[in-house]
Design a protein around this motif. Structure first.
Motif, PDB file in Angstrom:
ATOM      1  N   LEU A  13      -5.336 -10.484  33.051  1.00  0.00           N
ATOM      2  CA  LEU A  13      -4.247 -11.446  33.179  1.00  0.00           C
ATOM      3  C   LEU A  13      -4.326 -12.500  32.101  1.00  0.00           C
ATOM      4  N   GLY A  14      -5.544 -12.957  31.767  1.00  0.00           N
ATOM      5  CA  GLY A  14      -5.690 -13.951  30.710  1.00  0.00           C
ATOM      6  C   GLY A  14      -5.207 -13.424  29.375  1.00  0.00           C
ATOM      7  N   ILE A  15      -5.563 -12.182  29.070  1.00  0.00           N
ATOM      8  CA  ILE A  15      -5.108 -11.586  27.812  1.00  0.00           C
ATOM      9  C   ILE A  15      -3.603 -11.425  27.814  1.00  0.00           C
ATOM     10  N   THR A  16      -3.052 -10.970  28.938  1.00  0.00           N
ATOM     11  CA  THR A  16      -1.600 -10.805  29.041  1.00  0.00           C
ATOM     12  C   THR A  16      -0.882 -12.121  28.843  1.00  0.00           C
ATOM     13  N   LEU A  17      -1.412 -13.177  29.455  1.00  0.00           N
ATOM     14  CA  LEU A  17      -0.813 -14.503  29.327  1.00  0.00           C
ATOM     15  C   LEU A  17      -0.759 -14.933  27.873  1.00  0.00           C
ATOM     16  N   ALA A  18      -1.904 -14.878  27.196  1.00  0.00           N
ATOM     17  CA  ALA A  18      -1.949 -15.350  25.812  1.00  0.00           C
ATOM     18  C   ALA A  18      -1.035 -14.535  24.918  1.00  0.00           C
ATOM     19  N   LEU A  19      -1.103 -13.221  25.044  1.00  0.00           N
ATOM     20  CA  LEU A  19      -0.282 -12.374  24.182  1.00  0.00           C
ATOM     21  C   LEU A  19       1.201 -12.539  24.467  1.00  0.00           C
ATOM     22  N   THR A  20       1.546 -12.698  25.736  1.00  0.00           N
ATOM     23  CA  THR A  20       2.956 -12.848  26.082  1.00  0.00           C
ATOM     24  C   THR A  20       3.518 -14.145  25.541  1.00  0.00           C
ATOM     25  N   VAL A  21       2.772 -15.241  25.707  1.00  0.00           N
ATOM     26  CA  VAL A  21       3.273 -16.524  25.228  1.00  0.00           C
ATOM     27  C   VAL A  21       3.357 -16.538  23.715  1.00  0.00           C
ATOM     28  N   VAL A  22       2.338 -15.979  23.041  1.00  0.00           N
ATOM     29  CA  VAL A  22       2.412 -15.880  21.584  1.00  0.00           C
ATOM     30  C   VAL A  22       3.650 -15.093  21.173  1.00  0.00           C
ATOM     31  N   LEU A  23       3.905 -13.983  21.862  1.00  0.00           N
ATOM     32  CA  LEU A  23       5.065 -13.150  21.534  1.00  0.00           C
ATOM     33  C   LEU A  23       6.363 -13.908  21.745  1.00  0.00           C
ATOM     34  N   ILE A  24       6.451 -14.658  22.848  1.00  0.00           N
ATOM     35  CA  ILE A  24       7.641 -15.454  23.118  1.00  0.00           C
ATOM     36  C   ILE A  24       7.915 -16.409  21.965  1.00  0.00           C
ATOM     37  N   ILE A  25       6.878 -17.136  21.560  1.00  0.00           N
ATOM     38  CA  ILE A  25       7.056 -18.160  20.528  1.00  0.00           C
ATOM     39  C   ILE A  25       7.335 -17.533  19.170  1.00  0.00           C
ATOM     40  N   GLY A 198      -4.805 -24.926  25.082  1.00  0.00           N
ATOM     41  CA  GLY A 198      -3.610 -24.598  24.320  1.00  0.00           C
ATOM     42  C   GLY A 198      -3.703 -23.223  23.688  1.00  0.00           C
ATOM     43  N   ARG A 199      -4.880 -22.913  23.145  1.00  0.00           N
ATOM     44  CA  ARG A 199      -5.040 -21.600  22.523  1.00  0.00           C
ATOM     45  C   ARG A 199      -4.931 -20.484  23.564  1.00  0.00           C
ATOM     46  N   GLU A 200      -5.400 -20.745  24.780  1.00  0.00           N
ATOM     47  CA  GLU A 200      -5.233 -19.771  25.859  1.00  0.00           C
ATOM     48  C   GLU A 200      -3.752 -19.482  26.098  1.00  0.00           C
ATOM     49  N   LEU A 201      -2.914 -20.504  25.900  1.00  0.00           N
ATOM     50  CA  LEU A 201      -1.478 -20.359  26.100  1.00  0.00           C
ATOM     51  C   LEU A 201      -0.758 -19.826  24.859  1.00  0.00           C
ATOM     52  N   GLY A 202      -1.484 -19.623  23.773  1.00  0.00           N
ATOM     53  CA  GLY A 202      -0.853 -19.121  22.556  1.00  0.00           C
ATOM     54  C   GLY A 202      -0.347 -20.199  21.630  1.00  0.00           C
ATOM     55  N   VAL A 203      -0.736 -21.451  21.862  1.00  0.00           N
ATOM     56  CA  VAL A 203      -0.301 -22.540  20.982  1.00  0.00           C
ATOM     57  C   VAL A 203      -1.003 -22.402  19.632  1.00  0.00           C
ATOM     58  N   PHE A 204      -0.226 -22.500  18.554  1.00  0.00           N
ATOM     59  CA  PHE A 204      -0.820 -22.421  17.224  1.00  0.00           C
ATOM     60  C   PHE A 204      -0.276 -23.472  16.273  1.00  0.00           C
ATOM     61  N   SER A 205       0.672 -24.284  16.700  1.00  0.00           N
ATOM     62  CA  SER A 205       1.197 -25.341  15.838  1.00  0.00           C
ATOM     63  C   SER A 205       1.714 -26.474  16.717  1.00  0.00           C
ATOM     64  N   THR A 206       1.988 -27.613  16.072  1.00  0.00           N
ATOM     65  CA  THR A 206       2.495 -28.768  16.807  1.00  0.00           C
ATOM     66  C   THR A 206       3.852 -29.189  16.247  1.00  0.00           C
ATOM     67  N   PRO A 207       4.702 -29.738  17.128  1.00  0.00           N
ATOM     68  CA  PRO A 207       4.523 -29.796  18.574  1.00  0.00           C
ATOM     69  C   PRO A 207       4.908 -28.475  19.230  1.00  0.00           C
ATOM     70  N   THR A 208       4.230 -28.146  20.304  1.00  0.00           N
ATOM     71  CA  THR A 208       4.601 -27.019  21.158  1.00  0.00           C
ATOM     72  C   THR A 208       4.737 -27.547  22.570  1.00  0.00           C
ATOM     73  N   PHE A 209       5.791 -27.139  23.248  1.00  0.00           N
ATOM     74  CA  PHE A 209       6.091 -27.635  24.590  1.00  0.00           C
ATOM     75  C   PHE A 209       6.233 -26.472  25.569  1.00  0.00           C
ATOM     76  N   PHE A 210       5.864 -26.733  26.816  1.00  0.00           N
ATOM     77  CA  PHE A 210       6.196 -25.836  27.913  1.00  0.00           C
ATOM     78  C   PHE A 210       6.925 -26.666  28.961  1.00  0.00           C
ATOM     79  N   ILE A 211       8.163 -26.313  29.232  1.00  0.00           N
ATOM     80  CA  ILE A 211       8.935 -26.963  30.289  1.00  0.00           C
ATOM     81  C   ILE A 211       8.886 -26.025  31.479  1.00  0.00           C
ATOM     82  N   ASN A 212       8.037 -26.336  32.439  1.00  0.00           N
ATOM     83  CA  ASN A 212       7.613 -25.395  33.468  1.00  0.00           C
ATOM     84  C   ASN A 212       7.079 -24.136  32.771  1.00  0.00           C
ATOM     85  N   THR A 213       7.831 -23.053  32.725  1.00  0.00           N
ATOM     86  CA  THR A 213       7.329 -21.838  32.067  1.00  0.00           C
ATOM     87  C   THR A 213       8.061 -21.525  30.771  1.00  0.00           C
ATOM     88  N   GLN A 214       8.979 -22.384  30.363  1.00  0.00           N
ATOM     89  CA  GLN A 214       9.806 -22.090  29.196  1.00  0.00           C
ATOM     90  C   GLN A 214       9.235 -22.763  27.941  1.00  0.00           C
TER      91      GLN A 214
END
Length: 236
Positions: A13-25, A198-214
């Motif tokens: 699940l952790g890997i899926t989370l990171a990869l999915t969020v990176v893909l989204i961004i 942040g890196r777990e969530l796929g953050v790689f630059s600033t600013p990055t925001f999450f509004i709930n899950t978006q």
């Protein structure tokens, strides 16, 4: 939920989370052609109620006494902001967008804004992050935040003298304590914990925001933030 609990979830699940969020961004960024205003909503986040969505929501801290947050702990919408004090796009968001979000949504109880440190632009960024957290220990985080961002990109260097001036401008009452707290290793550990999260969530630059899950990448126009906040508000 504690960080230990979060990390105790399955590795898959952790890997899926990171990869999915990176893909989204990344897809949002590429679809928009690199930093255009379409980047914020070019791709949606995970479906509400899904396992991934619930995992993302678990990163909201919602601590009632958190000095690095504004808004009700039980607000239906939480905006998590990963920022670097030396990032000019963070400064643009902080001076142009954030005050309007506070006026429109935080004061009415709809939105909570939670700061996360992500100092990626060098040692001065880390020193500013430490100083802001030291100010937070005296209840002056947001005042220090505003003083730093008011300078924006006009100051390429944040000298020790300037940091002291910013602390005074922010109204930090005890500068001796402020400077001692800046050297407290617990502050740097907390900053690095934010960066790791942040890196777990796929953050790689600033600013990055999450509004709930978006996710939103970059200092997007106010309308982008409002559209997502209103949509999230309607589902809570």
């Amino acid at each position: 939920m504690s960080r230990e609990d979060r990390r105790g979830s399955t590795a898959l699940l952790g890997i899926t989370l990171a990869l999915t969020v990176v893909l989204i961004i990344v897809l949002a960024w590429k679809t928009a052609g690199g930093g255009s205003t379409e980047a914020a909503t070019a791709r949606p986040g995970p479906t509400a109620g899904s396992e991934l969505a619930e995992k993302l929501l678990s990163y909201q801290r919602r601590l009632p006494d958190d000095p690095l947050a504004i808004g009700r702990a039980d607000a239906p919408v939480v905006l998590i902001a990963y920022e670097d004090f030396r990032c000019p796009y963070c400064a643009k968001y902080a001076t142009d967008i954030e005050p309007q979000l506070i006026e429109r949504y935080v004061t009415s109880g709809v939105l909570r804004i939670e700061w996360r440190d992500f100092p990626v632009l060098g040692e001065e960024s880390m020193e500013l992050a430490k100083a802001a957290r030291a100010a937070a220990r005296q209840g002056k985080f947001w005042e220090f935040h505003d003083a730093v961002y008011a300078i924006g990109a006009s100051k390429p260097r944040f000298s020790e003298e300037l940091i002291q001036d910013l602390a005074r401008e922010a109204g930090v009452p005890d500068l001796t304590r402020f400077n001692a707290d800046r050297a407290d290793p617990r502050i740097e550990r907390a900053i690095r914990a934010d960066m790791a999260e942040g890196r777990e969530l796929g953050v790689f630059s600033t600013p990055t925001f999450f509004i709930n899950t978006q996710p939103i990448l970059g200092a997007q126009p106010l309308e982008r933030f409002m559209t997502i906040i209103e949509a999230e508000r309607a589902t809570r």
